[in-house]
Structures are given as C-alpha cells and as structure tokens.
Design a protein around this motif. Structure first.
Motif, PDB file in Angstrom:
ATOM      1  N   GLY A 168       6.308  12.545   0.945  1.00 17.90           N
ATOM      2  CA  GLY A 168       6.313  11.910  -0.049  1.00 17.90           C
ATOM      3  C   GLY A 168       5.772  10.896   0.037  1.00 17.90           C
ATOM      4  N   VAL A 169       5.571   9.668  -0.854  1.00 22.56           N
ATOM      5  CA  VAL A 169       4.975   8.400  -0.434  1.00 22.56           C
ATOM      6  C   VAL A 169       5.972   7.165   0.557  1.00 22.56           C
ATOM      7  CG1 VAL A 169       3.718   6.964  -2.266  1.00 22.56           C
ATOM      8  CG2 VAL A 169       4.525   9.385  -2.914  1.00 22.56           C
ATOM      9  N   ILE A 170       4.750   6.883   1.590  1.00 25.03           N
ATOM     10  CA  ILE A 170       5.069   6.184   2.126  1.00 25.03           C
ATOM     11  C   ILE A 170       4.902   4.968   1.621  1.00 25.03           C
ATOM     12  CG2 ILE A 170       4.991   5.280   4.563  1.00 25.03           C
ATOM     13  CD1 ILE A 170       4.639   7.792   5.263  1.00 25.03           C
ATOM     14  N   THR A 171       5.476   3.724   1.133  1.00 25.16           N
ATOM     15  CA  THR A 171       5.160   2.145   1.170  1.00 25.16           C
ATOM     16  C   THR A 171       5.528   0.971   2.664  1.00 25.16           C
ATOM     17  OG1 THR A 171       6.213   2.383  -0.675  1.00 25.16           O
ATOM     18  CG2 THR A 171       5.721   0.254  -0.521  1.00 25.16           C
ATOM     19  N   LEU A 177       0.730  -1.118  -0.011  1.00 27.41           N
ATOM     20  CA  LEU A 177      -0.335  -0.507  -0.047  1.00 27.41           C
ATOM     21  C   LEU A 177       1.105   1.088   0.253  1.00 27.41           C
ATOM     22  CD1 LEU A 177      -2.680   1.345  -0.093  1.00 27.41           C
ATOM     23  CD2 LEU A 177      -2.532   1.047   2.633  1.00 27.41           C
ATOM     24  N   ASP A 178       0.626   2.303  -0.892  1.00 28.58           N
ATOM     25  CA  ASP A 178       1.178   3.285  -0.784  1.00 28.58           C
ATOM     26  C   ASP A 178       0.894   3.955  -0.411  1.00 28.58           C
ATOM     27  OD1 ASP A 178       3.816   2.103  -2.306  1.00 28.58           O
ATOM     28  OD2 ASP A 178       3.001   3.090  -3.634  1.00 28.58           O
ATOM     29  N   ILE A 179       0.828   5.471   0.267  1.00 34.48           N
ATOM     30  CA  ILE A 179       0.068   6.618   1.038  1.00 34.48           C
ATOM     31  C   ILE A 179       1.096   7.998   1.038  1.00 34.48           C
ATOM     32  CG2 ILE A 179      -0.676   7.548   3.665  1.00 34.48           C
ATOM     33  CD1 ILE A 179      -0.810   4.905   4.594  1.00 34.48           C
ATOM     34  N   VAL A 180       0.101   8.611   0.569  1.00 35.14           N
ATOM     35  CA  VAL A 180       0.632   9.929  -0.312  1.00 35.14           C
ATOM     36  C   VAL A 180       0.506  10.572   1.173  1.00 35.14           C
ATOM     37  CG1 VAL A 180       0.615  12.091  -1.859  1.00 35.14           C
ATOM     38  CG2 VAL A 180       0.566   9.878  -2.986  1.00 35.14           C
ATOM     39  N   CYS A 181       1.897  11.572   1.580  1.00 29.47           N
ATOM     40  CA  CYS A 181       1.664  12.382   2.441  1.00 29.47           C
ATOM     41  C   CYS A 181       2.406  13.681   2.267  1.00 29.47           C
ATOM     42  CB  CYS A 181       2.333  11.478   3.856  1.00 29.47           C
ATOM     43  SG  CYS A 181       2.300  10.241   3.931  1.00 29.47           S
ATOM     44  N   ASN A 182       1.931  14.693   2.587  1.00 27.69           N
ATOM     45  CA  ASN A 182       2.426  16.303   2.568  1.00 27.69           C
ATOM     46  C   ASN A 182       2.399  17.068   3.903  1.00 27.69           C
ATOM     47  OD1 ASN A 182      -0.757  16.910   2.043  1.00 27.69           O
ATOM     48  ND2 ASN A 182      -0.606  16.445   0.335  1.00 27.69           N
ATOM     49  N   LYS A 183       3.312  17.748   3.413  1.00 26.80           N
ATOM     50  CA  LYS A 183       2.975  18.795   4.580  1.00 26.80           C
ATOM     51  C   LYS A 183       1.866  19.104   5.106  1.00 26.80           C
ATOM     52  CE  LYS A 183       8.192  19.721   4.345  1.00 26.80           C
ATOM     53  NZ  LYS A 183       9.062  20.471   4.224  1.00 26.80           N
ATOM     54  N   SER A 184       1.155  19.567   3.948  1.00 30.98           N
ATOM     55  CA  SER A 184      -0.311  20.032   4.849  1.00 30.98           C
ATOM     56  C   SER A 184      -0.967  18.862   5.827  1.00 30.98           C
ATOM     57  CB  SER A 184      -1.043  21.025   3.440  1.00 30.98           C
ATOM     58  OG  SER A 184      -1.688  19.505   2.610  1.00 30.98           O
ATOM     59  N   ASN A 185      -0.893  18.357   4.769  1.00 33.65           N
ATOM     60  CA  ASN A 185      -1.885  17.256   6.231  1.00 33.65           C
ATOM     61  C   ASN A 185      -1.482  16.220   7.169  1.00 33.65           C
ATOM     62  OD1 ASN A 185      -0.063  14.964   4.551  1.00 33.65           O
ATOM     63  ND2 ASN A 185      -2.630  14.085   3.991  1.00 33.65           N
ATOM     64  N   LEU A 186       0.178  16.710   7.268  1.00 26.61           N
ATOM     65  CA  LEU A 186       1.024  15.945   8.683  1.00 26.61           C
ATOM     66  C   LEU A 186       0.851  17.392  10.015  1.00 26.61           C
ATOM     67  CD1 LEU A 186       3.655  14.269   6.385  1.00 26.61           C
ATOM     68  CD2 LEU A 186       1.291  12.739   7.100  1.00 26.61           C
ATOM     69  N   PRO A 187       1.540  16.709  10.855  1.00 27.82           N
ATOM     70  CA  PRO A 187       1.265  14.919  10.834  1.00 27.82           C
ATOM     71  C   PRO A 187       0.468  14.406  11.278  1.00 27.82           C
ATOM     72  CG  PRO A 187       1.271  16.807  13.385  1.00 27.82           C
ATOM     73  CD  PRO A 187       0.951  18.138  12.150  1.00 27.82           C
ATOM     74  N   LYS A 188       0.152  13.372  10.969  1.00 27.55           N
ATOM     75  CA  LYS A 188      -1.334  12.693  10.392  1.00 27.55           C
ATOM     76  C   LYS A 188      -1.103  10.916  11.478  1.00 27.55           C
ATOM     77  CE  LYS A 188      -4.633  11.744   7.009  1.00 27.55           C
ATOM     78  NZ  LYS A 188      -5.946  12.857   7.623  1.00 27.55           N
ATOM     79  N   VAL A 189      -2.318  10.930  11.715  1.00 28.69           N
ATOM     80  CA  VAL A 189      -2.884   9.216  12.034  1.00 28.69           C
ATOM     81  C   VAL A 189      -3.077   8.500  11.218  1.00 28.69           C
ATOM     82  CG1 VAL A 189      -3.167   7.662  13.775  1.00 28.69           C
ATOM     83  CG2 VAL A 189      -2.236   9.658  14.319  1.00 28.69           C
ATOM     84  N   PHE A 190      -2.923   7.624   9.958  1.00 27.84           N
ATOM     85  CA  PHE A 190      -3.721   6.784   9.375  1.00 27.84           C
ATOM     86  C   PHE A 190      -4.473   5.436   9.811  1.00 27.84           C
ATOM     87  CE2 PHE A 190      -0.365   9.328   7.074  1.00 27.84           C
ATOM     88  CZ  PHE A 190      -0.907  10.141   5.645  1.00 27.84           C
TER      89      PHE A 190
END
Length: 195
Positions: free
Chosen positions: A110-113, A52-65
C-alpha cells in the motif's frame, strides 16, 4: 494564514532601514537575510512539517527507505511512526532508525504516509512580493527582527544585538506559552452571608 515575502520585507524595512533606502541599494542583502532567518527558525524552533507518501508493494519489500534519497528538503522526522494512507491507521510494524531510515516489512502492500520537518523554500531576486513564507504565522512574525539582526551585523553591533534580543524574547515567549500547563485559578470568597 501565512505571511508573504513582501510583508516581511516591508516590516524589516520599517525597523530602521526606510530612511537610508537600504533595500533599494542592496536587495540581495535582504533576500540573503530572509533565507538565513527562515532556515534558522525552521531548523531550530519552528519546523515546517511536510508530508510524504511512499508507495510500497510486495515486490520491493522488505525494504529500507532512506528519506534523504526520496526528498531533497528533508531535515528530520516530525513523528516516529508511519500512517497507512488508505485507512489512516498508525503502522506499528514499520520502524525508523537514524532519524531518516524507514524499514517496511514484506507483508505491507500500500501507501505509507510520513511527516517530516522540511527545508523552507528560498526566495530569489525574481520572487514576487506575494510569495508565501513557509513558516507558521507565529514564527514568520519573528522574521523581521532576525533579518534586521543580520542586516545590522557588520555595520552596527549595538542595533544587531538589540534586534537579536527582541527576536529571542519573542521566541521564548511563544515557547513558554506552548509549553506551559493549563492552570485554573479558583477564587473562593467567604463572605459570611447566607442566601
């Protein structure tokens, strides 16, 4: 190499159902037995690893998925770390909790796998014989015995137990091979002869 629904179905039929034409009389029982066996194996011994790839950018972080909100086939985490998709490096500042929650710090962009154990795809009456089994080949080989156990359960407890024992013995054999340390045997013979 993968096994197909058609191969597994035919192997199951050959375990004692071909003479009485059970498949022709009740296809749904075979489909239910297949889905049951695949789910049991996937959830207990032979997990299906998915990415699973999760797109993260500074506008939605810090975040708990919550991984269960992102994908509907999640069983549990296959590894407890994430990988930067662009660089391939392990991300140590990302944490997992409760085997499903992923916390990403605000500096990551970036993108987390991640890799997780997933629920196998079910087959239906309309599934083609060439539909691949999601399980790894070694575990798919056990499917006919677990299916036969399920199919005989109501009609013949002796046969159901026999096929369960075959399944269990084969499963334990595979697990023992995977978990055994590599042993090197040195055979030294003293012959007394000098060359």
């Amino acid at each position: 190499m993968t096994k197909t629904w058609g191969e597994i179905k035919n192997e199951t039929i050959n375990l004692g159902f071909e003479k009485i034409k059970v498949y022709d009389k009740n296809k749904q029982s075979f489909i239910d037995a297949y889905n049951f066996a695949q789910n049991l194996i996937a959830s207990t011994i032979g997990g299906i690893i998915k990415k699973l790839d999760i797109v993260c950018n500074k506008s939605n972080l810090p975040k708990v998925f919550d991984i269960t909100d992102i994908t509907d086939d999640f069983l549990s985490m296959a590894q407890t770390y994430a990988i930067n998709k662009n660089t391939g490096e392990r991300l140590n500042n990302i944490t997992f909790t409760d085997n499903r929650l992923l916390t990403v710090p605000k500096e990551f962009d970036g993108v987390i796998t991640i890799y997780y154990y997933g629920v196998p795809s079910k087959i239906t009456v309309s599934s083609d014989n060439s539909t691949p089994c999601d399980l790894p080949y070694k575990w798919a080989n056990l499917m006919p015995y677990l299916m036969a156990n399920r199919l005989f359960l109501d009609d013949d407890a002796g046969k159901a137990g026999y096929y369960w024992n075959l399944f269990d013995d084969m499963k334990n054999s595979i697990l023992a091979q995977e978990n055994s340390p590599i042993v090197t045997i040195h055979n030294e013979i003293e012959s007394g002869w000098n060359f």
